[in-house]
Motif scaffolding. Sequence first.
Motif, PDB file in Angstrom:
ATOM      1  N   HIS A 136       8.386 -15.463   7.829  1.00 26.71           N
ATOM      2  CA  HIS A 136       9.197 -14.824   8.859  1.00 26.71           C
ATOM      3  C   HIS A 136       9.743 -13.513   8.296  1.00 26.71           C
ATOM      4  O   HIS A 136      10.390 -13.512   7.249  1.00 26.71           O
ATOM      5  CB  HIS A 136      10.371 -15.724   9.253  1.00 26.71           C
ATOM      6  N   ARG A 137       9.507 -12.411   8.993  1.00 26.29           N
ATOM      7  CA  ARG A 137       9.958 -11.118   8.506  1.00 26.29           C
ATOM      8  C   ARG A 137      10.974 -10.494   9.447  1.00 26.29           C
ATOM      9  O   ARG A 137      10.968 -10.754  10.650  1.00 26.29           O
ATOM     10  CB  ARG A 137       8.775 -10.167   8.305  1.00 26.29           C
ATOM     11  N   ALA A 138      11.861  -9.655   8.867  1.00 28.13           N
ATOM     12  CA  ALA A 138      12.873  -8.951   9.656  1.00 28.13           C
ATOM     13  C   ALA A 138      13.108  -7.577   9.051  1.00 28.13           C
ATOM     14  O   ALA A 138      12.919  -7.371   7.845  1.00 28.13           O
ATOM     15  CB  ALA A 138      14.175  -9.740   9.702  1.00 28.13           C
ATOM     16  N   ASP A 139      13.535  -6.655   9.891  1.00 28.62           N
ATOM     17  CA  ASP A 139      13.804  -5.290   9.448  1.00 28.62           C
ATOM     18  C   ASP A 139      15.172  -5.199   8.778  1.00 28.62           C
ATOM     19  O   ASP A 139      16.076  -5.999   9.040  1.00 28.62           O
ATOM     20  CB  ASP A 139      13.778  -4.328  10.635  1.00 28.62           C
ATOM     21  N   ALA A 140      15.311  -4.182   7.936  1.00 32.04           N
ATOM     22  CA  ALA A 140      16.606  -3.841   7.377  1.00 32.04           C
ATOM     23  C   ALA A 140      17.394  -3.030   8.405  1.00 32.04           C
ATOM     24  O   ALA A 140      16.843  -2.544   9.390  1.00 32.04           O
ATOM     25  CB  ALA A 140      16.437  -3.046   6.083  1.00 32.04           C
TER      26      ALA A 140
ATOM     27  N   THR B  33      13.575 -10.169  -0.523  1.00 35.28           N
ATOM     28  CA  THR B  33      14.219  -8.959  -0.028  1.00 35.28           C
ATOM     29  C   THR B  33      13.515  -7.751  -0.634  1.00 35.28           C
ATOM     30  O   THR B  33      13.153  -7.754  -1.806  1.00 35.28           O
ATOM     31  CB  THR B  33      15.712  -8.924  -0.382  1.00 35.28           C
ATOM     32  N   ARG B  34      13.341  -6.710   0.200  1.00 35.44           N
ATOM     33  CA  ARG B  34      12.653  -5.503  -0.254  1.00 35.44           C
ATOM     34  C   ARG B  34      13.429  -4.242   0.134  1.00 35.44           C
ATOM     35  O   ARG B  34      12.849  -3.231   0.515  1.00 35.44           O
ATOM     36  CB  ARG B  34      11.223  -5.442   0.292  1.00 35.44           C
ATOM     37  N   GLY B  35      14.765  -4.320   0.040  1.00 36.46           N
ATOM     38  CA  GLY B  35      15.576  -3.162   0.350  1.00 36.46           C
ATOM     39  C   GLY B  35      15.370  -2.705   1.782  1.00 36.46           C
ATOM     40  O   GLY B  35      15.385  -3.499   2.731  1.00 36.46           O
ATOM     41  N   MET B  36      15.158  -1.395   1.959  1.00 38.94           N
ATOM     42  CA  MET B  36      15.006  -0.844   3.299  1.00 38.94           C
ATOM     43  C   MET B  36      13.671  -1.202   3.948  1.00 38.94           C
ATOM     44  O   MET B  36      13.444  -0.906   5.122  1.00 38.94           O
ATOM     45  CB  MET B  36      15.168   0.682   3.260  1.00 38.94           C
ATOM     46  N   GLU B  37      12.789  -1.876   3.210  1.00 44.78           N
ATOM     47  CA  GLU B  37      11.538  -2.361   3.802  1.00 44.78           C
ATOM     48  C   GLU B  37      11.741  -3.663   4.571  1.00 44.78           C
ATOM     49  O   GLU B  37      10.834  -4.113   5.283  1.00 44.78           O
ATOM     50  CB  GLU B  37      10.478  -2.562   2.717  1.00 44.78           C
ATOM     51  N   GLY B  38      12.912  -4.280   4.410  1.00 41.63           N
ATOM     52  CA  GLY B  38      13.195  -5.492   5.158  1.00 41.63           C
ATOM     53  C   GLY B  38      13.189  -6.747   4.305  1.00 41.63           C
ATOM     54  O   GLY B  38      13.276  -6.690   3.077  1.00 41.63           O
TER      55      GLY B  38
ATOM     56  N   TRP C 181       4.001  -5.908   0.718  1.00 45.99           N
ATOM     57  CA  TRP C 181       4.293  -7.132   1.449  1.00 45.99           C
ATOM     58  C   TRP C 181       3.317  -8.260   1.114  1.00 45.99           C
ATOM     59  O   TRP C 181       3.720  -9.413   0.968  1.00 45.99           O
ATOM     60  CB  TRP C 181       4.294  -6.879   2.956  1.00 45.99           C
ATOM     61  N   ASP C 182       2.025  -7.942   1.006  1.00 42.57           N
ATOM     62  CA  ASP C 182       1.071  -9.008   0.726  1.00 42.57           C
ATOM     63  C   ASP C 182       1.297  -9.589  -0.666  1.00 42.57           C
ATOM     64  O   ASP C 182       1.177 -10.809  -0.878  1.00 42.57           O
ATOM     65  CB  ASP C 182      -0.367  -8.522   0.887  1.00 42.57           C
ATOM     66  N   GLU C 183       1.673  -8.735  -1.631  1.00 37.57           N
ATOM     67  CA  GLU C 183       1.966  -9.216  -2.979  1.00 37.57           C
ATOM     68  C   GLU C 183       3.221 -10.076  -2.986  1.00 37.57           C
ATOM     69  O   GLU C 183       3.273 -11.124  -3.651  1.00 37.57           O
ATOM     70  CB  GLU C 183       2.149  -8.036  -3.938  1.00 37.57           C
ATOM     71  N   ALA C 184       4.234  -9.633  -2.248  1.00 33.35           N
ATOM     72  CA  ALA C 184       5.483 -10.390  -2.188  1.00 33.35           C
ATOM     73  C   ALA C 184       5.268 -11.754  -1.537  1.00 33.35           C
ATOM     74  O   ALA C 184       5.801 -12.770  -1.997  1.00 33.35           O
ATOM     75  CB  ALA C 184       6.531  -9.590  -1.415  1.00 33.35           C
ATOM     76  N   GLU C 185       4.452 -11.781  -0.479  1.00 35.15           N
ATOM     77  CA  GLU C 185       4.195 -13.064   0.175  1.00 35.15           C
ATOM     78  C   GLU C 185       3.396 -13.987  -0.736  1.00 35.15           C
ATOM     79  O   GLU C 185       3.661 -15.205  -0.790  1.00 35.15           O
ATOM     80  CB  GLU C 185       3.450 -12.861   1.492  1.00 35.15           C
ATOM     81  N   ASP C 186       2.440 -13.453  -1.459  1.00 38.85           N
ATOM     82  CA  ASP C 186       1.674 -14.281  -2.400  1.00 38.85           C
ATOM     83  C   ASP C 186       2.602 -14.895  -3.444  1.00 38.85           C
ATOM     84  O   ASP C 186       2.456 -16.078  -3.795  1.00 38.85           O
ATOM     85  CB  ASP C 186       0.593 -13.443  -3.091  1.00 38.85           C
ATOM     86  N   LEU C 187       3.549 -14.106  -3.947  1.00 38.62           N
ATOM     87  CA  LEU C 187       4.470 -14.629  -4.943  1.00 38.62           C
ATOM     88  C   LEU C 187       5.398 -15.675  -4.327  1.00 38.62           C
ATOM     89  O   LEU C 187       5.675 -16.718  -4.947  1.00 38.62           O
ATOM     90  CB  LEU C 187       5.284 -13.484  -5.553  1.00 38.62           C
ATOM     91  N   ALA C 188       5.857 -15.447  -3.107  1.00 39.03           N
ATOM     92  CA  ALA C 188       6.700 -16.427  -2.430  1.00 39.03           C
ATOM     93  C   ALA C 188       5.946 -17.741  -2.237  1.00 39.03           C
ATOM     94  O   ALA C 188       6.508 -18.832  -2.432  1.00 39.03           O
ATOM     95  CB  ALA C 188       7.158 -15.877  -1.082  1.00 39.03           C
TER      96      ALA C 188
ATOM     97  N   ALA D 233      12.044  -7.887  -4.403  1.00 38.18           N
ATOM     98  CA  ALA D 233      10.668  -7.441  -4.625  1.00 38.18           C
ATOM     99  C   ALA D 233      10.384  -6.072  -4.025  1.00 38.18           C
ATOM    100  O   ALA D 233       9.325  -5.843  -3.437  1.00 38.18           O
ATOM    101  CB  ALA D 233       9.703  -8.471  -4.053  1.00 38.18           C
ATOM    102  N   ALA D 234      11.310  -5.136  -4.201  1.00 39.52           N
ATOM    103  CA  ALA D 234      11.087  -3.787  -3.693  1.00 39.52           C
ATOM    104  C   ALA D 234       9.901  -3.113  -4.370  1.00 39.52           C
ATOM    105  O   ALA D 234       9.311  -2.172  -3.824  1.00 39.52           O
ATOM    106  CB  ALA D 234      12.346  -2.944  -3.877  1.00 39.52           C
ATOM    107  N   ASP D 235       9.533  -3.603  -5.560  1.00 33.14           N
ATOM    108  CA  ASP D 235       8.422  -3.020  -6.316  1.00 33.14           C
ATOM    109  C   ASP D 235       7.058  -3.523  -5.855  1.00 33.14           C
ATOM    110  O   ASP D 235       6.026  -3.023  -6.304  1.00 33.14           O
ATOM    111  CB  ASP D 235       8.589  -3.317  -7.802  1.00 33.14           C
ATOM    112  N   LEU D 236       7.041  -4.510  -4.961  1.00 29.12           N
ATOM    113  CA  LEU D 236       5.789  -5.109  -4.507  1.00 29.12           C
ATOM    114  C   LEU D 236       5.482  -4.696  -3.074  1.00 29.12           C
ATOM    115  O   LEU D 236       6.370  -4.390  -2.289  1.00 29.12           O
ATOM    116  CB  LEU D 236       5.868  -6.637  -4.578  1.00 29.12           C
TER     117      LEU D 236
END
Length: 287
Positions: free
Chosen positions: A215-219, A200-205, A179-186, A174-177
């Motif tokens: 639960h979030r983590a850095d790339a 996963t959002r690439g270098m966004e973590g 964080w709030d959009e990605a969490e809503d979809l999850a 979900a690199a195109d979304l």
Amino acid sequence: MPALRVAGFGDNVVDRFLDRGVLYPGGNCVNFAVFARRLGAESAYLGVFGSDEAAAHVRSALAGLGVSTERCVEREGETGWCDVRVVDGDRVFGEWAGGVVLDAPFEPDDADLDYLSAFDLVHLGPYAALEGSLPRLRERCALISFDLSDDPEQREPAYLDAVAPHVDLAILSAADLEWDEAEDLARAIHARGAGLCLVTRGMEGSMLFDGDRAHRADAVGVDALDTMGAGDAFITAFVLALLERGWTRGRVPSAETVREALTRAAAFAADQCSIEGAFGYAKELVQ
């Protein structure tokens, strides 16, 4: 402790790097099996191979890497392919074709299901037309993971309704979304029945939604040579980390386990960016 046993069930392709004049073996489910083997698990790939030179090259690579293909089938037809260019270390996809995997999909029989039931986890993706087999797989297999990729088609409600109830881990790129959009979809995917949802959002973590917490983590920052296969590497390392800590159906991993798994996955994905192609094995591209 016995070695973990996992299987990739689905697509095999060749990635055609036009700027390099070479092709590499690949495909989400092939990559999963290869990366699992490299991380010390016993692994297998199950799917349909074509009858062309590309298929022979993929099979040879898997044999050399110690990935079992004992229950694969071969059918007359072309191996799927995707045209790729690398721009500033990042992959840029062009035209593609699904090949025999989609033209004549694998249809698992009872013997295939018995075979898959012996693995700790079976991993699938959306490019092998196996969605209809998910209910039977869930009945027989210990755990199912499914990569929803980043295509809009795999985010449609009807598609999620067909997949989510049958998987223990749904994976979303979900690199195109945001964080709030990605969490809503999850959360929406979990609400449809998926046990866990990895984003996963690439270098966004990355993020895991477990039904209660996100639960979030850095790339891990890296000067990438080639990002091909990095997402699949992340998925594989994450899954194995959970399995090592005793993850089973219906058991939500602890926050500590999730953090450790996300961290290990990020490190393995970063290492993957120093390899050309998904896992090497270049072959001259003849067009």
